[in-house]
Design an enzyme around this catalytic site. Structure first.
Site, PDB file in Angstrom:
ATOM      1  N   ASN A  10       1.660   6.997   1.649  1.00 40.73           N
ATOM      2  CA  ASN A  10       1.880   7.713   2.398  1.00 40.73           C
ATOM      3  C   ASN A  10       1.652   6.644   3.330  1.00 40.73           C
ATOM      4  O   ASN A  10       1.543   4.915   3.232  1.00 40.73           O
ATOM      5  CB  ASN A  10      -0.383   7.546   2.741  1.00 40.73           C
ATOM      6  N   LYS A  12       1.322   5.810   6.651  1.00 38.42           N
ATOM      7  CA  LYS A  12       1.254   5.590   8.235  1.00 38.42           C
ATOM      8  C   LYS A  12       2.136   5.056   9.373  1.00 38.42           C
ATOM      9  O   LYS A  12       2.682   5.931   8.933  1.00 38.42           O
ATOM     10  CB  LYS A  12      -0.063   4.265   7.687  1.00 38.42           C
ATOM     11  N   HIS A  95      -7.308  11.963   6.846  1.00 42.82           N
ATOM     12  CA  HIS A  95      -6.864  10.349   5.777  1.00 42.82           C
ATOM     13  C   HIS A  95      -8.629   9.552   6.874  1.00 42.82           C
ATOM     14  O   HIS A  95      -8.772   9.784   7.731  1.00 42.82           O
ATOM     15  CB  HIS A  95      -5.896  10.188   6.354  1.00 42.82           C
ATOM     16  N   GLU A  97      -8.342   7.218   8.166  1.00 39.60           N
ATOM     17  CA  GLU A  97      -8.274   6.520   9.649  1.00 39.60           C
ATOM     18  C   GLU A  97      -8.620   7.290  10.239  1.00 39.60           C
ATOM     19  O   GLU A  97      -8.678   6.756  11.108  1.00 39.60           O
ATOM     20  CB  GLU A  97      -6.687   5.571   8.811  1.00 39.60           C
ATOM     21  N   GLU A 167     -10.420   8.376  -1.748  1.00 39.95           N
ATOM     22  CA  GLU A 167      -9.739   7.559  -1.125  1.00 39.95           C
ATOM     23  C   GLU A 167     -11.188   6.705  -0.867  1.00 39.95           C
ATOM     24  O   GLU A 167     -11.352   6.676   0.077  1.00 39.95           O
ATOM     25  CB  GLU A 167      -8.836   7.432  -0.355  1.00 39.95           C
ATOM     26  N   GLY A 173      -6.223  -0.665   1.781  1.00 42.14           N
ATOM     27  CA  GLY A 173      -5.370  -1.732   2.441  1.00 42.14           C
ATOM     28  C   GLY A 173      -6.544  -3.564   1.439  1.00 42.14           C
ATOM     29  O   GLY A 173      -6.500  -3.693   3.086  1.00 42.14           O
ATOM     30  N   SER A 213      -5.764   1.192  -2.585  1.00 40.43           N
ATOM     31  CA  SER A 213      -4.907  -0.249  -3.149  1.00 40.43           C
ATOM     32  C   SER A 213      -4.307  -0.129  -4.807  1.00 40.43           C
ATOM     33  O   SER A 213      -4.494  -0.667  -5.397  1.00 40.43           O
ATOM     34  CB  SER A 213      -5.992  -1.612  -3.158  1.00 40.43           C
TER      35      SER A 213
HETATM   36  P1  13P Z   1      -3.456   0.833   0.455  1.00 41.07           P
HETATM   37  O1  13P Z   1      -3.126   2.050  -0.942  1.00 41.07           O
HETATM   38  O2  13P Z   1      -2.500   0.435   1.155  1.00 41.07           O
HETATM   39  O3  13P Z   1      -4.766   0.418   0.123  1.00 41.07           O
HETATM   40  O4  13P Z   1      -3.756   2.792   1.437  1.00 41.07           O
HETATM   41  C1  13P Z   1      -4.355   3.476   0.390  1.00 41.07           C
HETATM   42  C2  13P Z   1      -4.100   4.678   1.615  1.00 41.07           C
HETATM   43  O5  13P Z   1      -4.998   4.689   2.059  1.00 41.07           O
HETATM   44  C3  13P Z   1      -3.260   6.011   1.357  1.00 41.07           C
HETATM   45  O6  13P Z   1      -3.286   7.108   2.085  1.00 41.07           O
END
Ligand code: 13P
Length: 250
Positions: A10, A12, A95, A97, A167, A173, A213
């Site tokens: 992803n 982002k 997601h 976010e 997740e 992150g 992560s």
């Molecule tokens: P990270 O791998 O940067 O922690 O992000 C995970 C994520 O949100 C994938 O959709």
């Protein structure tokens, strides 16, 4: 029964069109020794160029969201048919976010899933608890309502291409990965909830990805867990050598 591994990136809000194309051209060097489904999710603006660069490779290109209406006065939104026309065959929905920053509720996500399925898009539906919810022992309640409300009204047949991504919000992150045991525990819980709402066959066959992560250094131990069928990678999916190593996990 063996579930086909699913390794997803992803991106982002990262990568220009050119950066995205350069990245996927480099990913073509992966051996894909685990015979995994490999997916990348660029920004809307780069979907078309990335899909063209990946033509004939079998890589899946996904959008990071879509709206549930077909067309009309919905400034800024992108419909399932528009992302499909651009070259995506899948879409990430729910997601954390999107849930935390842009107000996607289980109810809205239920409609987005319907819209995506109407267009035969493969849905990667994300679930996961916050740190406060984990500390308050609410993992089961939160995950159950995300699954029950998000998937309400669909049959197992309609959801046959669905992929779930677990997740935990506290691991995204932050560099703080869930331990393989923590991931396994919630993945097993997800299968239990899905058995109740969609049946044992469905729950046994569905692929459940871990995200939060994930990196080249921890992917092997996460993928070794029985109920982990793949990973959804953020930051490390932007670096060709790292994501290639993740695709070719041991
Ligand atoms: P990270 O791998 O940067 O922690 O992000 C995970 C994520 O949100 C994938 O959709």
């Amino acid at each position: 029964m063996a579930r086909k591994p699913f390794i997803a990136g992803n991106w982002k809000m990262n990568n220009t069109i050119q950066e995205g194309v350069t990245l996927v051209n480099a990913l073509k060097a992966a051996k894909n020794k685990n015979n995994a489904d490999i997916m990348v999710a660029p920004s809307f603006t780069a979907i078309n160029a990335v899909a063209n660069a990946l033509k004939g490779t079998g890589f899946i290109v996904a959008a990071q969201d879509c709206y549930f209406e077909e067309k009309g006065a919905f400034t800024s939104q992108v419909s399932p048919s528009q992302i499909k026309e651009a070259g995506a065959t899948a879409v990430i929905l729910g997601h954390s976010e999107r849930r935390a920053l842009f107000g996607d509720t289980n109810e809205i996500l239920n409609k987005k899933i319907a819209a995506a399925l109407r267009h035969n898009l493969q849905v990667i539906y994300c679930v996961g608890e916050t740190l406060a919810e984990r500390e308050a022992n609410k993992i089961e309640t939160v995950i159950t309502s995300q699954l029950v409300e998000g998937l309400k009204g669909y049959t197992a047949e309609e959801l046959k291409t669905l992929v779930i991504a677990y997740e935990p919000v506290w691991a995204i992150g932050t560099g703080k990965t869930a331990t393989p045991e923590q991931a396994e525990e919630v993945h097993a819980l997800i299968r239990k909830v899905l058995t109740k709402i969609l049946g044992a066959d469905f729950a046994n066959n569905i692929r459940i990805l871990y995200g939060g992560s994930v990196k080249a250094e921890n992917v092997d131990s996460i993928m070794a867990k029985e109920n982990v069928d793949g990973v959804l990678v953020g930051g490390q999916a932007l670096i060709a050598e790292k994501f290639t190593r993740i695709i070719d996990y041991e």
